[in-house]
Design an enzyme around this catalytic site. Structure first.
Site, PDB file in Angstrom:
ATOM      1  N   GLU A   1       0.799  -1.229   0.000  1.00 18.19           N
ATOM      2  CA  GLU A   1       0.000   0.000   0.000  1.00 18.19           C
ATOM      3  C   GLU A   1       0.833   1.281   0.000  1.00 18.19           C
ATOM      4  O   GLU A   1       0.782   2.063   0.964  1.00 18.19           O
ATOM      5  CB  GLU A   1      -0.960  -0.002   1.195  1.00 18.19           C
ATOM      6  CG  GLU A   1      -1.909  -1.175   1.225  1.00 18.19           C
ATOM      7  CD  GLU A   1      -3.022  -1.032   2.262  1.00 18.19           C
ATOM      8  OE1 GLU A   1      -3.005  -0.070   3.035  1.00 18.19           O
ATOM      9  OE2 GLU A   1      -3.929  -1.888   2.276  1.00 18.19           O
TER      10      GLU A   1
ATOM     11  N   GLU B   1      -5.309  -8.683   0.651  1.00 19.69           N
ATOM     12  CA  GLU B   1      -5.962  -8.418   1.938  1.00 19.69           C
ATOM     13  C   GLU B   1      -7.434  -8.151   1.698  1.00 19.69           C
ATOM     14  O   GLU B   1      -7.796  -7.451   0.746  1.00 19.69           O
ATOM     15  CB  GLU B   1      -5.408  -7.152   2.629  1.00 19.69           C
ATOM     16  CG  GLU B   1      -4.091  -7.326   3.311  1.00 19.69           C
ATOM     17  CD  GLU B   1      -3.601  -6.034   3.979  1.00 19.69           C
ATOM     18  OE1 GLU B   1      -4.447  -5.229   4.431  1.00 19.69           O
ATOM     19  OE2 GLU B   1      -2.384  -5.858   4.031  1.00 19.69           O
TER      20      GLU B   1
HETATM   21  C1  FCB Z   1      -4.412  -2.255   5.449  1.00 14.95           C
HETATM   22  C2  FCB Z   1      -3.029  -2.599   5.956  1.00 14.95           C
HETATM   23  C3  FCB Z   1      -3.007  -3.701   6.979  1.00 14.95           C
HETATM   24  C4  FCB Z   1      -4.179  -3.639   7.927  1.00 14.95           C
HETATM   25  C5  FCB Z   1      -5.478  -3.456   7.184  1.00 14.95           C
HETATM   26  C6  FCB Z   1      -6.701  -3.403   8.049  1.00 14.95           C
HETATM   27  O1  FCB Z   1      -4.420  -0.947   5.020  1.00 14.95           O
HETATM   28  O2  FCB Z   1      -2.212  -3.014   4.876  1.00 14.95           O
HETATM   29  O3  FCB Z   1      -1.759  -3.655   7.621  1.00 14.95           O
HETATM   30  O4  FCB Z   1      -3.975  -2.700   8.883  1.00 14.95           O
HETATM   31  O5  FCB Z   1      -5.427  -2.315   6.389  1.00 14.95           O
END
Ligand code: FCB
Length: 460
Positions: free
Chosen positions: A168, A362
């Site tokens: 990110e 994620e």
């Molecule tokens: C993302 C992050 C991860 C976690 C999630 C909820 O932005 O990459 O580390 O905190 O959100």
């Protein structure tokens, strides 16, 4: 519908070093910018990652959780200040050995190690105390991080299935330098673009370093949290340029979009882009990672963009974007739930960057989880909302695959509750509940649900 995901599809979970490891002063580790940030009052309740999930000491049991879950991949990050703790750039063997043991154990369990090289824990020595100098504002940081990546790749080699350069970079640029939410929290508006470019450069240089040290076998990737917006088309387009194509285009097409330069005229001169940088950034990668949680609702506003900037831009389209409240339901983070947007984004990425395999690195939901004790004394966490969220997003991934999008994997965030950055321990995303007092792990209902989902929907 009977959903059988393609053969070899990766079902995994994800974590990050600073969020789970704790043991911040053990094994030769030195502070990162997140240690400094959390210790100087920038997180809810003053929470820090000092202890976190104590994974540093409990990793063997925690990897057994992964084995019980039946995942075939695990995405975790290397804590940079554990591996390169001092400004001289010398590797710390104790730190490298820690990650090497994790990789070996995962392989023993038949779980593919997916390694994130930069998940926000920049060593403090690479930045000044208040972040105004050093860090991602400096070109030099990209080169130092690439050296570190080479050291990790030399040690872990092709035991790693895929190396992910950055997690990110939008957060590392816009929230860390543009805004104040993430370390170092500079709040310096357009300086975010300078950080973004250096992160892009680091991505390219890390790809080269990993290839040179680990050979051709491991995959290379980067994980982006694309800003998926709904609302007024101009505003959506603007956020797409500033938040998404600022990374996607140099990495995958070898150029910045011209429109990005025109809409930032007067606030950013892009003089930090040197000859040859775009060739360095534009490296072949094997898969693009997408972190997806929710969508934004936007409209154009009359305010000039980046009010902090001394030179307000007069360029057309340089007004700012208003972020409007989204329709519910929302998660504990206040993020709206919009699985269709995951499907749409995967399909769109496939159209716009053809031939690039995708992975959802994620996806998950923070819930107000409560432990209940059954009559037999067994502790349980009933998290039906999370199960519903995961199921709907997995269905969205499956739909995209059915329409011909090459999606290679899905990683639930997270294996266990952990330090949620500026929100400290107040937000729980885990499939496993962590009692932070006792460090007890309690499998939530979603853990068992995901285990069954994987078993029922994997190709044999
Ligand atoms: C993302 C992050 C991860 C976690 C999630 C909820 O932005 O990459 O580390 O905190 O959100």
């Amino acid at each position: 519908m009977t959903m059988i995901f393609p053969k070899g599809f990766m079902f995994g979970t994800a974590t990050a070093a600073y969020q789970i490891e704790g043991a911040v002063a053990e094994g030769g580790r030195t502070p990162s910018i997140w240690d400094t940030f959390s210790h100087t009052g920038h997180t809810l309740n003053g929470d820090t990652g000092d202890v976190a999930d104590d994974f540093y000491h409990r990793w063997e049991d925690d990897l057994k959780l992964l084995r019980d879950l039946g995942v075939n991949a695990y995405r975790f990050s290397i804590g940079i200040p554990r591996v390169i703790p001092t400004p001289d750039g010398k590797p710390n063997q104790e730190g490298l050995d820690f990650y090497s043991r994790i990789v070996d154990r995962l392989l023993e369990y038949g779980i593919a190690p997916i390694v994130t090289l930069y998940h926000w824990d920049l060593p403090q020595y690479m930045a000044s105390g208040d972040g105004r100098e050093g860090g991602w504002l400096e070109r030099e940081t990209a080169y130092r991080i690439a050296d570190y990546a080479g050291i990790v790749a030399k040690c872990l080699g092709d035991r790693v299935h895929t190396y992910t350069t950055l997690n990110e970079p939008w957060c590392s640029a816009h929230l860390s330098y543009g805004g104040t939410e993430h370390a170092p929290g500079l709040g310096a508006g357009p300086l975010a673009f300078r950080a973004a470019h250096h992160l892009n450069l680091a991505h390219g240089l890390m790809c080269e370093a990993v290839r040179a040290e680990a050979g051709a076998k491991p995959g290379l990737s980067v994980t982006l949290n694309l800003q998926i917006c709904r609302g007024d088309a101009d505003a959506v387009h603007r956020v797409d340029l500033i938040g998404n194509r600022v990374f996607l285009d140099p990495m995958l097409r070898g150029r910045y979009p011209d429109e990005l330069f025109s809409i930032t005229k007067g606030i950013c001169d892009w003089g930090f882009v040197c000859d040859g940088d775009l060739d360095l950034i534009h490296q072949p990668i094997d898969v693009l990672g997408l972190n997806y949680y929710s969508t934004n609702l936007v409209k154009m506003s009359d305010r000039p963009q980046f009010p902090q900037s001394t030179e307000a831009s007069t360029a057309p389209g340089a007004s700012d974007v208003d972020w409007l409240p989204t329709a519910g339901p929302h998660t504990e983070m206040g993020w709206n739930i919009d699985p269709d947007a995951l499907y749409e984004t995967l399909v769109r990425l496939n159209d716009n960057y053809p031939g690039m395999p995708l992975v959802v690195t994620e996806n998950g939901m923070a819930c107000p989880d409560k432990v209940e004790v059954g009559t037999d004394g067994v502790k349980m966490v009933h998290d039906n909302d999370r199960i519903d969220y995961l199921r709907r997003h997995l269905e969205a991934v499956y739909r995209a695959i059915e329409e011909g999008t090459d999606v290679r994997g899905y990683f639930a965030w997270s294996l266990m509750d952990n330090f949620e950055w500026a929100f400290g321990y107040s937000k729980r995303f885990g499939l496993t509940y962590v009692d932070y007092e006792s460090q007890e792990r309690i499998k939530k209902d979603s853990f068992d649900w995901y285990r069954r989902f994987i078993a029922d929907h994997s190709a044999r």
